[in-house]
Design a protein around this motif. Sequence first.
Motif, PDB file in Angstrom:
ATOM      1  N   MET A   1      18.694 -76.723 -59.574  1.00  0.00           N
ATOM      2  CA  MET A   1      19.511 -75.595 -59.163  1.00  0.00           C
ATOM      3  C   MET A   1      20.682 -76.143 -58.323  1.00  0.00           C
ATOM      4  N   PRO A   2      21.904 -75.710 -58.604  1.00  0.00           N
ATOM      5  CA  PRO A   2      23.044 -76.168 -57.803  1.00  0.00           C
ATOM      6  C   PRO A   2      22.892 -75.772 -56.335  1.00  0.00           C
ATOM      7  N   THR A   3      23.452 -76.596 -55.482  1.00  0.00           N
ATOM      8  CA  THR A   3      23.436 -76.339 -54.041  1.00  0.00           C
ATOM      9  C   THR A   3      24.866 -76.271 -53.538  1.00  0.00           C
ATOM     10  N   ARG A   4      25.095 -75.344 -52.630  1.00  0.00           N
ATOM     11  CA  ARG A   4      26.415 -75.165 -52.025  1.00  0.00           C
ATOM     12  C   ARG A   4      26.293 -75.389 -50.524  1.00  0.00           C
ATOM     13  N   ILE A   5      27.236 -76.133 -49.982  1.00  0.00           N
ATOM     14  CA  ILE A   5      27.388 -76.220 -48.531  1.00  0.00           C
ATOM     15  C   ILE A   5      28.598 -75.362 -48.194  1.00  0.00           C
ATOM     16  N   THR A   6      28.377 -74.371 -47.351  1.00  0.00           N
ATOM     17  CA  THR A   6      29.447 -73.461 -46.952  1.00  0.00           C
ATOM     18  C   THR A   6      29.777 -73.684 -45.485  1.00  0.00           C
ATOM     19  N   PHE A   7      31.042 -73.863 -45.209  1.00  0.00           N
ATOM     20  CA  PHE A   7      31.547 -73.911 -43.844  1.00  0.00           C
ATOM     21  C   PHE A   7      32.262 -72.593 -43.578  1.00  0.00           C
ATOM     22  N   VAL A   8      31.850 -71.901 -42.519  1.00  0.00           N
ATOM     23  CA  VAL A   8      32.523 -70.688 -42.076  1.00  0.00           C
ATOM     24  C   VAL A   8      33.211 -71.050 -40.769  1.00  0.00           C
TER      25      VAL A   8
END
Length: 100
Positions: free
Chosen positions: A1-8
């Motif tokens: 499953m793809p993984t996303r790193i999100t910076f807010v």
Amino acid sequence: MPTRITFVVDNPVDVQAFENTYENVLNTARTLPGLQRLESARVWPKEDGTPTPAHRTLDLYFGGYQDASAAVTTAPAGELFQLLVSTGTPFTALFSDVEE
């Protein structure tokens, strides 16, 4: 499953100074090993013109959790975090599974 790193990224005190550094943030993020896709976005203000709780989001996509986890242990990731910290603007980083 793809993984996303999100910076807010919160609202900077000096927007122009932040934006001047942000190009370096993007260029550094693009060098992360295993990075498949990058999305950067500027958050719209509220309808009345007041700022929202965030100024920008940055999404980094990887093939899976292992790839994302390995990427954040590299020198480019250390430089990326240093650049973000050097802006003086608080941010949150989140790992998540991309479901669709």
